[in-house]
Design a protein around this motif. Structure first.
Motif, PDB file in Angstrom:
ATOM      1  N   VAL A 252       0.827  -1.248   0.006  1.00  4.58           N
ATOM      2  CA  VAL A 252      -0.025  -0.023   0.086  1.00  4.58           C
ATOM      3  C   VAL A 252       0.858   1.128   0.162  1.00  4.58           C
ATOM      4  CG1 VAL A 252      -1.735   1.195   1.200  1.00  4.58           C
ATOM      5  CG2 VAL A 252      -1.673  -1.272   1.327  1.00  4.58           C
ATOM      6  N   GLU A 253       0.700   2.207  -0.791  1.00  5.16           N
ATOM      7  CA  GLU A 253       1.258   3.558  -0.814  1.00  5.16           C
ATOM      8  C   GLU A 253       0.084   4.675  -0.663  1.00  5.16           C
ATOM      9  OE1 GLU A 253       4.111   4.214  -1.084  1.00  5.16           O
ATOM     10  OE2 GLU A 253       5.245   2.239  -1.706  1.00  5.16           O
ATOM     11  N   GLY A 254       0.562   5.637  -0.014  1.00  7.15           N
ATOM     12  CA  GLY A 254      -0.237   6.657   0.345  1.00  7.15           C
ATOM     13  C   GLY A 254      -0.328   7.877  -0.596  1.00  7.15           C
ATOM     14  N   ILE A 255      -1.325   8.457  -0.881  1.00  5.53           N
ATOM     15  CA  ILE A 255      -1.547   9.645  -1.621  1.00  5.53           C
ATOM     16  C   ILE A 255      -2.341  10.782  -0.759  1.00  5.53           C
ATOM     17  CG2 ILE A 255      -2.404  11.018  -3.676  1.00  5.53           C
ATOM     18  CD1 ILE A 255      -2.406   8.365  -5.194  1.00  5.53           C
ATOM     19  N   ASN A 256      -1.508  11.665  -0.029  1.00  5.42           N
ATOM     20  CA  ASN A 256      -2.146  12.650   0.726  1.00  5.42           C
ATOM     21  C   ASN A 256      -2.567  11.795   2.121  1.00  5.42           C
ATOM     22  OD1 ASN A 256      -1.564  14.633  -0.800  1.00  5.42           O
ATOM     23  ND2 ASN A 256      -3.416  14.540  -1.850  1.00  5.42           N
ATOM     24  N   ARG A 257      -2.199  10.737   2.204  1.00  9.05           N
ATOM     25  CA  ARG A 257      -2.376   9.852   3.469  1.00  9.05           C
ATOM     26  C   ARG A 257      -1.090   9.041   3.753  1.00  9.05           C
ATOM     27  NH1 ARG A 257      -7.960   6.746   3.578  1.00  9.05           N
ATOM     28  NH2 ARG A 257      -7.308   6.428   5.906  1.00  9.05           N
ATOM     29  N   LYS A 258      -1.017   8.849   5.218  1.00 10.24           N
ATOM     30  CA  LYS A 258       0.100   7.720   5.758  1.00 10.24           C
ATOM     31  C   LYS A 258      -0.295   6.538   5.680  1.00 10.24           C
ATOM     32  CE  LYS A 258       3.685   7.722   9.237  1.00 10.24           C
ATOM     33  NZ  LYS A 258       4.049   8.165  10.659  1.00 10.24           N
ATOM     34  N   PRO A 259       0.532   5.737   4.966  1.00  9.32           N
ATOM     35  CA  PRO A 259       0.168   4.210   4.709  1.00  9.32           C
ATOM     36  C   PRO A 259       0.700   3.322   5.887  1.00  9.32           C
ATOM     37  CG  PRO A 259       1.555   4.614   3.075  1.00  9.32           C
ATOM     38  CD  PRO A 259       1.410   6.182   4.014  1.00  9.32           C
ATOM     39  N   PRO A 260       0.138   2.294   6.073  1.00 11.11           N
ATOM     40  CA  PRO A 260       1.072   1.327   6.972  1.00 11.11           C
ATOM     41  C   PRO A 260       2.473   1.043   6.263  1.00 11.11           C
ATOM     42  CG  PRO A 260      -0.425   0.006   5.964  1.00 11.11           C
ATOM     43  CD  PRO A 260      -0.892   1.334   5.514  1.00 11.11           C
ATOM     44  N   ARG A 261       3.510   0.761   7.009  1.00 15.00           N
ATOM     45  CA  ARG A 261       4.886   0.624   6.672  1.00 15.00           C
ATOM     46  C   ARG A 261       5.593  -0.695   6.924  1.00 15.00           C
ATOM     47  NH1 ARG A 261       5.642   3.927   2.255  1.00 15.00           N
ATOM     48  NH2 ARG A 261       5.228   5.714   2.533  1.00 15.00           N
ATOM     49  N   SER A 262       5.336  -0.878   8.005  1.00 13.13           N
ATOM     50  CA  SER A 262       6.114  -2.310   8.969  1.00 13.13           C
ATOM     51  C   SER A 262       6.299  -3.435   8.100  1.00 13.13           C
ATOM     52  CB  SER A 262       5.998  -2.155  10.378  1.00 13.13           C
ATOM     53  OG  SER A 262       4.669  -2.688  10.663  1.00 13.13           O
ATOM     54  N   MET A 263       5.017  -3.650   7.468  1.00 18.23           N
ATOM     55  CA  MET A 263       4.716  -5.069   6.785  1.00 18.23           C
ATOM     56  C   MET A 263       5.456  -5.281   5.347  1.00 18.23           C
ATOM     57  SD  MET A 263       2.161  -2.981   6.887  1.00 18.23           S
ATOM     58  CE  MET A 263       2.087  -3.175   8.410  1.00 18.23           C
ATOM     59  N   TRP A 264       5.933  -4.262   4.946  1.00 15.08           N
ATOM     60  CA  TRP A 264       6.407  -4.148   3.549  1.00 15.08           C
ATOM     61  C   TRP A 264       8.243  -4.506   3.163  1.00 15.08           C
ATOM     62  CZ3 TRP A 264       2.117  -5.424   2.071  1.00 15.08           C
ATOM     63  CH2 TRP A 264       0.988  -4.570   2.506  1.00 15.08           C
ATOM     64  N   ASP A 265       8.652  -5.003   4.288  1.00 12.17           N
ATOM     65  CA  ASP A 265      10.251  -4.926   4.080  1.00 12.17           C
ATOM     66  C   ASP A 265      10.434  -6.246   3.191  1.00 12.17           C
ATOM     67  OD1 ASP A 265      10.641  -2.976   6.271  1.00 12.17           O
ATOM     68  OD2 ASP A 265      10.800  -4.352   7.758  1.00 12.17           O
ATOM     69  N   ARG A 266       9.709  -6.991   3.140  1.00 16.16           N
ATOM     70  CA  ARG A 266      10.003  -8.201   2.131  1.00 16.16           C
ATOM     71  C   ARG A 266       8.559  -8.917   1.860  1.00 16.16           C
ATOM     72  NH1 ARG A 266      11.828 -13.662   5.485  1.00 16.16           N
ATOM     73  NH2 ARG A 266      10.956 -14.416   3.268  1.00 16.16           N
ATOM     74  N   SER A 267       8.567  -9.586   0.775  1.00 19.95           N
ATOM     75  CA  SER A 267       7.415 -10.503   0.390  1.00 19.95           C
ATOM     76  C   SER A 267       7.443 -11.927   0.928  1.00 19.95           C
ATOM     77  CB  SER A 267       7.414 -10.587  -1.064  1.00 19.95           C
ATOM     78  OG  SER A 267       7.243  -9.330  -1.830  1.00 19.95           O
ATOM     79  N   PHE A 268       6.473 -12.315   1.213  1.00 20.54           N
ATOM     80  CA  PHE A 268       6.243 -13.642   1.794  1.00 20.54           C
ATOM     81  C   PHE A 268       5.225 -14.362   1.052  1.00 20.54           C
ATOM     82  CE2 PHE A 268       7.205 -11.092   5.515  1.00 20.54           C
ATOM     83  CZ  PHE A 268       8.138 -12.039   6.124  1.00 20.54           C
ATOM     84  N   ASP A 269       5.914 -15.692   0.525  1.00 22.39           N
ATOM     85  CA  ASP A 269       4.898 -16.694  -0.183  1.00 22.39           C
ATOM     86  C   ASP A 269       3.614 -16.957   0.794  1.00 22.39           C
ATOM     87  OD1 ASP A 269       5.797 -16.159  -2.754  1.00 22.39           O
ATOM     88  OD2 ASP A 269       7.240 -18.116  -2.541  1.00 22.39           O
ATOM     89  N   ARG A 270       4.226 -17.239   2.115  1.00 15.78           N
ATOM     90  CA  ARG A 270       3.322 -17.726   3.082  1.00 15.78           C
ATOM     91  C   ARG A 270       3.743 -17.454   4.279  1.00 15.78           C
ATOM     92  NH1 ARG A 270      -0.442 -22.145   4.252  1.00 15.78           N
ATOM     93  NH2 ARG A 270      -0.627 -22.125   1.871  1.00 15.78           N
ATOM     94  N   THR A 271       2.944 -16.919   5.137  1.00 15.70           N
ATOM     95  CA  THR A 271       3.258 -16.486   6.629  1.00 15.70           C
ATOM     96  C   THR A 271       1.833 -16.612   7.385  1.00 15.70           C
ATOM     97  OG1 THR A 271       4.342 -14.753   7.975  1.00 15.70           O
ATOM     98  CG2 THR A 271       2.823 -14.034   5.998  1.00 15.70           C
ATOM     99  N   ASP A 272       2.135 -16.092   8.679  1.00 17.31           N
ATOM    100  CA  ASP A 272       0.890 -15.816   9.415  1.00 17.31           C
ATOM    101  C   ASP A 272       1.007 -14.725  10.383  1.00 17.31           C
ATOM    102  OD1 ASP A 272       2.429 -16.702  11.989  1.00 17.31           O
ATOM    103  OD2 ASP A 272       2.163 -18.626  11.170  1.00 17.31           O
ATOM    104  N   VAL A 273      -0.198 -14.412  11.043  1.00 14.09           N
ATOM    105  CA  VAL A 273      -0.260 -13.179  11.755  1.00 14.09           C
ATOM    106  C   VAL A 273       0.815 -13.322  13.124  1.00 14.09           C
ATOM    107  CG1 VAL A 273      -2.009 -14.039  13.667  1.00 14.09           C
ATOM    108  CG2 VAL A 273      -1.926 -11.528  12.798  1.00 14.09           C
ATOM    109  N   PHE A 274       1.479 -14.542  13.306  1.00  9.74           N
ATOM    110  CA  PHE A 274       2.399 -14.579  14.352  1.00  9.74           C
ATOM    111  C   PHE A 274       3.609 -14.346  14.032  1.00  9.74           C
ATOM    112  CE2 PHE A 274      -1.391 -16.994  15.539  1.00  9.74           C
ATOM    113  CZ  PHE A 274      -1.792 -16.531  16.634  1.00  9.74           C
ATOM    114  N   SER A 275       3.906 -14.378  12.789  1.00 12.46           N
ATOM    115  CA  SER A 275       5.265 -14.769  12.073  1.00 12.46           C
ATOM    116  C   SER A 275       5.774 -13.213  11.390  1.00 12.46           C
ATOM    117  CB  SER A 275       5.503 -15.897  11.326  1.00 12.46           C
ATOM    118  OG  SER A 275       5.019 -16.976  12.214  1.00 12.46           O
ATOM    119  N   SER A 276       5.095 -12.429  11.452  1.00  8.82           N
ATOM    120  CA  SER A 276       5.260 -11.391  10.498  1.00  8.82           C
ATOM    121  C   SER A 276       4.502  -9.868  11.266  1.00  8.82           C
ATOM    122  CB  SER A 276       4.521 -11.364   9.070  1.00  8.82           C
ATOM    123  OG  SER A 276       3.364 -11.313   9.027  1.00  8.82           O
TER     124      SER A 276
END
Length: 413
Positions: A126-150
């Motif tokens: 997600v990128e923002g246009i005149n809004r601040k988007p979330p950042r911390s989850m875009w460090d790397r792509s995951f084929d498969r993860t879960d809510v506890f590991s990312s």
């Protein structure tokens, strides 16, 4: 003739969305996914600015199937999303806000990611246009993860690809009784129930647009609604995750994102009546869900503020919030030969405050942010100097407290 099931149903809830709706729908038309693999379900939630009429014009000329539903205003995004979900036929659904837009190739990439990995939820960058988007989850792509590991727990908006079979299997719908945070509840439940989550971090799939008029689909409301939202999310987490480390890790999100801001800079502007009410609303949440396991996952100033809320000490909280608002850096105090680094925020080691030292104890990741920490652990002196400065701060505070005491007798500050 049998009509093939679409791969993805794009659900758009729209209220007073002009002129942003024009670019939103253009971004749908520009998707590279085959037109036969997509359907659009748009719900006009009682707009009066031409939103409904523009949706109908779009449906008449679009190369893909478009269903337009017009209804009386429901007051927020949950109703339109639920109506759209009830009409969806796709293998996946994607919730698109009418003032936002899709990135190029977004749907094609997200569907391919889910199909390739068998995952039930896909997050696209997600990128923002005149809004601040979330950042911390875009460090790397995951084929498969879960809510506890990312870090995906820090993006709980609804703008994601969901496998519709998952939603139907569990009867998942947006909670229309909540005035805010309904998307967080829905998305967290999907994370917890999902057979894997994928993350696309190297391609922008969604543009979060800040409207010039400041209006968004999200319902507005007073501060008490934030406590309702926090309670709902905490209850959901407790229902699905047994007490322990994993639950504590997830509870950080509602404490940090939903509850803590109510005791931030805005708290200083609140009337005394509102401050008391906030403490009343927070009390059952702190009693049931606040724990050492949650506390130690927070930064010192975050932990300190919530500790004072839990201990019902509004008079101490105000000074801490003022310190934080002023963006002051707390001195670092090194003890036990470098094993402990305390951050000297207000009330540190003041007998009358009775705040445990552990509240001020910096976790290694936070301690490393202070100049000299690495050097000291290797024999340097910078952190020792910071420690001496911190001791001088404490000494001067104690001296000032004694001066203020009638007769000059020592008194706890």
């Amino acid at each position: 003739m049998t009509v093939a099931q679409p791969d993805v149903s794009v659900i758009i809830g729209a209220y007073e969305a002009m002129p942003y709706l024009v670019e939103c729908l253009a971004s749908v038309e520009a998707q590279t996914i085959d037109r036969g693999r997509i359907e659009v379900i748009a719900v006009d939630d009682g707009s009066t600015d031409g939103t409904g009429e523009y949706l109908e014009e779009f449906a008449a000329r679009a190369a893909m199937p478009v269903t337009v539903i017009r209804q009386d205003n429901s007051g927020g995004p949950s109703g339109p999303r639920n109506v759209g979900l009830g009409k969806a036929a796709g293998r996946y659904v994607f919730f698109l806000d009418a003032d936002d837009r899709l990135g190029p190739e977004a749907l094609e990439r997200m569907v391919a990611m889910a199909d390739r990995n068998g995952t039930d939820v896909v997050l696209g960058r997600v990128e923002g246009i005149n809004r601040k988007p979330p950042r911390s989850m875009w460090d790397r792509s995951f084929d498969r993860t879960d809510v506890f590991s990312s870090n995906i727990k820090f993006t709980l908006s609804a703008q994601k690809l969901f496998r519709r079979e998952l939603l139907e299997q569990h009867g998942m719908r947006f909670d229309e009784s909540l005035w805010t945070g309904e998307d967080a509840l829905f998305t967290m439940e999907a994370y917890l129930r999902a057979n894997g989550v994928s993350v696309i971090a190297d391609h922008t799939c969604y543009y979060l647009v800040g409207r010039d008029d400041g209006k968004h689909v999200t319902k507005s409301g007073g501060y008490s609604l934030r406590f309702d939202s926090a309670r709902a999310l905490m209850n959901l987490i407790a229902e699905h995750v047994p007490a322990g480390e994993r639950r504590d890790a997830l509870l950080v999100r509602p404490f940090l994102v939903t509850l803590l801001p109510q005791f931030g800079p805005k708290y200083l502007k609140d009337s005394e009546q509102v401050r008391q009410h906030k403490f009343q609303l927070a009390k059952p949440l702190m009693e049931e869900f606040w724990s050492e396991g949650v506390a130690r996952r927070l930064k010192v100033e975050e932990r300190l503020r919530l500790h004072l809320v839990a201990e019902e000490k509004p008079e101490l909280l105000k000074e801490v919030v003022e310190f934080v608002k002023a963006k002051k850096q707390a001195p670092a105090l090194l003890e036990r030969r470098g094993r402990h680094v305390y951050l000297v925020y207000p009330h540190f080691r003041k007998a009358a405050a009775a705040v445990p030292d552990t509240i001020y104890l910096a976790a290694p990741r936070e301690a490393r942010a202070f100049p000299g920490y690495r050097e000291h652990s290797a024999g340097g002196t910078l952190l020792r100097r910071a420690a001496r400065r911190a001791r001088r701060v404490l000494k001067s505070r104690d001296a000032a407290a004694r001066t203020r005491t009638p007769g000059g007798t020592a008194a706890a500050a």
